[in-house]
Each structure stands twice: as structure tokens, then as C-alpha cells.
Write an enzyme that holds these catalytic residues in place. Structure first.
Site, PDB file in Angstrom:
ATOM      1  N   THR A 193      41.046  14.264  45.337  1.00  0.00           N
ATOM      2  CA  THR A 193      40.434  14.919  46.500  1.00  0.00           C
ATOM      3  C   THR A 193      39.262  15.815  46.093  1.00  0.00           C
ATOM      4  O   THR A 193      39.213  16.291  44.967  1.00  0.00           O
ATOM      5  CB  THR A 193      41.539  15.776  47.153  1.00  0.00           C
ATOM      6  OG1 THR A 193      42.529  14.901  47.638  1.00  0.00           O
ATOM      7  CG2 THR A 193      41.037  16.661  48.255  1.00  0.00           C
ATOM      8  N   ARG A 221      50.591   7.743  56.856  1.00  0.00           N
ATOM      9  CA  ARG A 221      50.842   9.019  56.164  1.00  0.00           C
ATOM     10  C   ARG A 221      49.574   9.894  56.151  1.00  0.00           C
ATOM     11  O   ARG A 221      48.473   9.441  55.869  1.00  0.00           O
ATOM     12  CB  ARG A 221      51.293   8.719  54.734  1.00  0.00           C
ATOM     13  CG  ARG A 221      51.553   9.964  53.881  1.00  0.00           C
ATOM     14  CD  ARG A 221      50.362  10.334  53.034  1.00  0.00           C
ATOM     15  NE  ARG A 221      50.680  11.447  52.129  1.00  0.00           N
ATOM     16  CZ  ARG A 221      49.762  12.124  51.452  1.00  0.00           C
ATOM     17  NH1 ARG A 221      48.488  11.818  51.545  1.00  0.00           N
ATOM     18  NH2 ARG A 221      50.113  13.117  50.684  1.00  0.00           N
ATOM     19  N   GLY A 245      46.308  17.992  45.436  1.00  0.00           N
ATOM     20  CA  GLY A 245      47.610  17.797  44.810  1.00  0.00           C
ATOM     21  C   GLY A 245      48.515  16.969  45.692  1.00  0.00           C
ATOM     22  O   GLY A 245      48.053  16.298  46.622  1.00  0.00           O
TER      23      GLY A 245
HETATM   24  N1  ASP Z   1      46.189  16.310  48.573  1.00  0.00           N
HETATM   25  C1  ASP Z   1      45.838  14.939  48.787  1.00  0.00           C
HETATM   26  C2  ASP Z   1      46.888  14.297  49.641  1.00  0.00           C
HETATM   27  O1  ASP Z   1      48.058  14.574  49.457  1.00  0.00           O
HETATM   28  C3  ASP Z   1      45.708  14.165  47.537  1.00  0.00           C
HETATM   29  C4  ASP Z   1      44.813  14.766  46.494  1.00  0.00           C
HETATM   30  O2  ASP Z   1      44.633  15.976  46.437  1.00  0.00           O
HETATM   31  O3  ASP Z   1      44.253  14.028  45.732  1.00  0.00           O
HETATM   32  O4  ASP Z   1      46.553  13.475  50.445  1.00  0.00           O
END
Ligand code: ASP
Length: 329
Positions: A193, A221, A245
């Protein structure tokens, strides 16, 4: 409400700039199993040069007096357009081999926020999140409705395969193979992200986050990135936070808001608040990831409980930091 907020913003800046208002910026490009011995020197150099240029440009824009929200959107768009990150082009694949993008943005003076979830054809989800905040009476729009709204505003659309890259396709294939073999997929499949937080020359905080979510996600989701208070939060009374995360944990622990609330109500410093939430609370729960944050005085915090996090910042005192691995300052 917005009118009065705008009026205040018009009056406040003159004073703030005259008083030597510091500006600050921090960004992340995802946290996870990012380790030196798994990364080639060329790839590392590519990330470092991207991070360096993005943070320097963002800081310069803030110094030139550009509005915080504009800088948040400009830097995130640059990351969305780069295949290096799991946002926009380069987004991970869902179980069905599609891309479903989430994003959110928040303004810390007006306490206004906008978010989109599960969009598939909007080139810049962060631009759409901002449009939701500024041009609709709502905070969060999802899937087809969000895309309809984008079309009505003329926000650029792309075909769904615009976001596709070979690297993410291979990640899905390997994710599926491991799942189908009954092996728990590695943590790597979850992260990437992007997010930006700023303190601008008017003394306003702003935060934004954009993501493709998690590889192999199913059933519509939605992660923490578009959830205000979980993946993104900004409040001039405390701080601005963007998270990356394992989203389910960040939602349950309202990570971004909790860091701000600890500053506001428990008197913790930004760094203490961020460490309490990421290193103590989340780790105890088994939640992997990290955050970048700035406070109203220009302090910067970049805290993660994973081996690495792509990150960069310039604090209110002008100190620049760029890092990828966990052993860097
Ligand atoms: N936080 C994001 C999610 O759970 C994933 C990520 O941070 O890469 O969709």
C-alpha cells in the site's frame, strides 16, 4: 460548516506563515518481508531513487505554500502510477484475477474525509476519494456506485487490465498454489500500500492512503485503507496517520485514530503513541504492518513491526530520512 471552516482557513494561514510555520511530510510504500538478502542492488536503487524524488518534491511543494491535500494527492498519484507499488498500476490481484482498489483521504482542520472501496476502472482512486469528500455529501462510496460517481464527474477511467503487471500475476499464482497445497502463504503477499501524511504551511494536517489490498482477496473483501480511523486519519489537534499492513487487524484496533487519540487524550508524544499501538498492541494481537505520521509541530514518526517498510520523510526541522529495511534509522 464547510463555509466557516474555509473562512477560518483563510484567516489562520497569514498568521501561521508569519510565525514561521514548519512544514513536514512522510510517505510509505508498504511494509512486509522486505529484506536485504532478498533484494537486488538494482531494485533497491530503483526504490530509493523513487522515494527520494517523491519526498523531496512533496516537501518543496509544501514549502512553496501548496495546500496539504494537493500534495497528498499529487504524491500518492505518482505512486499509483508506478508499478513499484501495490496501488493503481501494479495493484495486486484478487482471487478471481481482478483488481479492486481502495483509497481514502482526510483533512485535519475541517475533519472532512472521503473514501472509495472496490473500484476497478478508476485510474486514480485517491483522486476519487478526494472527490467523494469535496463533491458529495458522503464519506465512503463502493464499487459500481463509486464508479458511476466518478463517471459523472469525468474522473479518468481506464480498462481493468491497466493495473495489471507480471510481477503481481506471479504473486497470485504462487499464492493460490500455496493455498491449494494447504501451506499458509507468506506475509509478503499482503503488503505494498502507499500513503502520505503532511503538515502544510497553513498548519493543517492531512493524510491519504491508496491500495490494491491483499493478494488473493475474495468476496469483496475491503481492508483498512479506505476505513477512516483504521488506515487513515488526520486531526489538527493531534496528528495525521497513514497505515499499511494486515488490514483486518488495523480495522479491529482502529490504528490511525488510536494513535491520534493517545496524543490528544493521554498526552503521549507522536512517537510514543505510534510505538504503543504498532509495537505493543498490534504485535501482541499478531497484526503485521506499520504507519507513517506527522504531528502539528512537524514531528515525524515511521514505525513498523515487519522486517521492512518503504518509507521517506522530511520533518518540520528539515531532517530528511529514507529507508527500506528495519535496521535503518
Ligand atoms: N492494508 C492493506 C489491506 O489490508 C494492505 C497493505 O497495506 O498492503 O488491504
Amino acid at each position: 460548516m464547510r463555509f466557516f471552516g474555509g473562512l477560518l482557513l483563510c484567516l489562520f494561514p497569514v498568521w501561521a506563515v508569519a510565525a514561521g510555520q514548519p512544514v513536514a511530510i512522510a510517505l510509505h510504500g508498504g511494509a512486509g518481508t522486505i529484506e536485504r538478502d532478498r533484494m537486488s542492488a538494482e531494485v533497491e536503487a530503483e526504490y530509493r531513487s523513487f522515494l527520494d524524488k517523491a519526498i523531496s518534491d512533496g516537501y518543496q511543494q509544501l514549502q512553496a505554500g501548496e495546500e496539504g491535500l494537493d500534495v497528498v494527492v499529487a504524491i500518492i498519484q505518482r505512486m499509483e502510477d508506478s508499478p513499484l507499488f501495490n496501488a493503481g498500476k501494479g495493484a495486486v490481484y484478487t482471487w478471481e484475477g481482478q483488481h479492486e482498489l481502495d483509497a481514502s483521504i482526510m483533512h485535519g482542520a475541517l475533519m472532512d474525509a472521503g473514501a472509495v472501496a472496490g473500484v476497478t476502472t478508476v485510474q486514480s482512486p485517491i483522486a476519487l476519494a478526494r472527490a467523494v469528500m469535496e463533491q458529495s455529501p458522503h464519506v465512503m462510496l463502493a464499487s459500481r456506485g463509486a464508479e458511476q460517481f466518478a463517471a459523472e464527474l469525468g474522473i479518468p477511467e481506464v480498462s481493468a487490465d491497466y493495473f495489471s503487471t507480471e510481477r503481481r500475476k506471479r504473486a497470485l499464482e504462487s499464492y493460490k498454489a500455496r493455498k491449494q497445497a494447504g501451506v499458509e502463504p507468506e506475509v509478503d503477499y499482503k503488503f505494498g500500500t502507499v500513503g502520505v501524511v503532511v503538515l502544510d504551511s497553513k498548519g493543517n494536517l492531512a493524510a491519504g492512503t491508496s491500495t490494491g489490498g491483499m493478494t488473493g482477496k475474495r468476496w469483496g473483501r475491503i481492508g483498512d485503507a479506505p476505513v477512516i480511523g483504521a488506515g487513515t486519519y488526520a486531526d489538527n489537534r493531534s496528528c495525521a496517520v497513514s497505515a499499511t499492513g494486515h488490514g483486518e487487524y488495523f480495522i479491529r484496533h482502529t490504528v490511525a485514530r488510536d494513535i491520534c487519540a493517545r496524543m490528544q487524550f493521554a498526552g503521549q508524544s507522536l512517537q510514543d503513541a505510534a510505538e504503543s499501538v504498532i509495537m505493543d498492541e498490534l504485535m501482541a494481537a499478531g497484526g503485521d504492518g506499520g504507519i507513517v505520521a506527522v504531528d502539528a509541530d512537524g514531528h515525524v514518526s515511521m514505525v513498523f513491526n515487519t522486517p521492512g517498510m518503504y518509507r521517506a520523510s522530511v520533518s518540520g526541522s528539515g531532517e530528511k530520512r529514507i529507508g527500506i529495511f528495519g535496521d535503518e534509522p
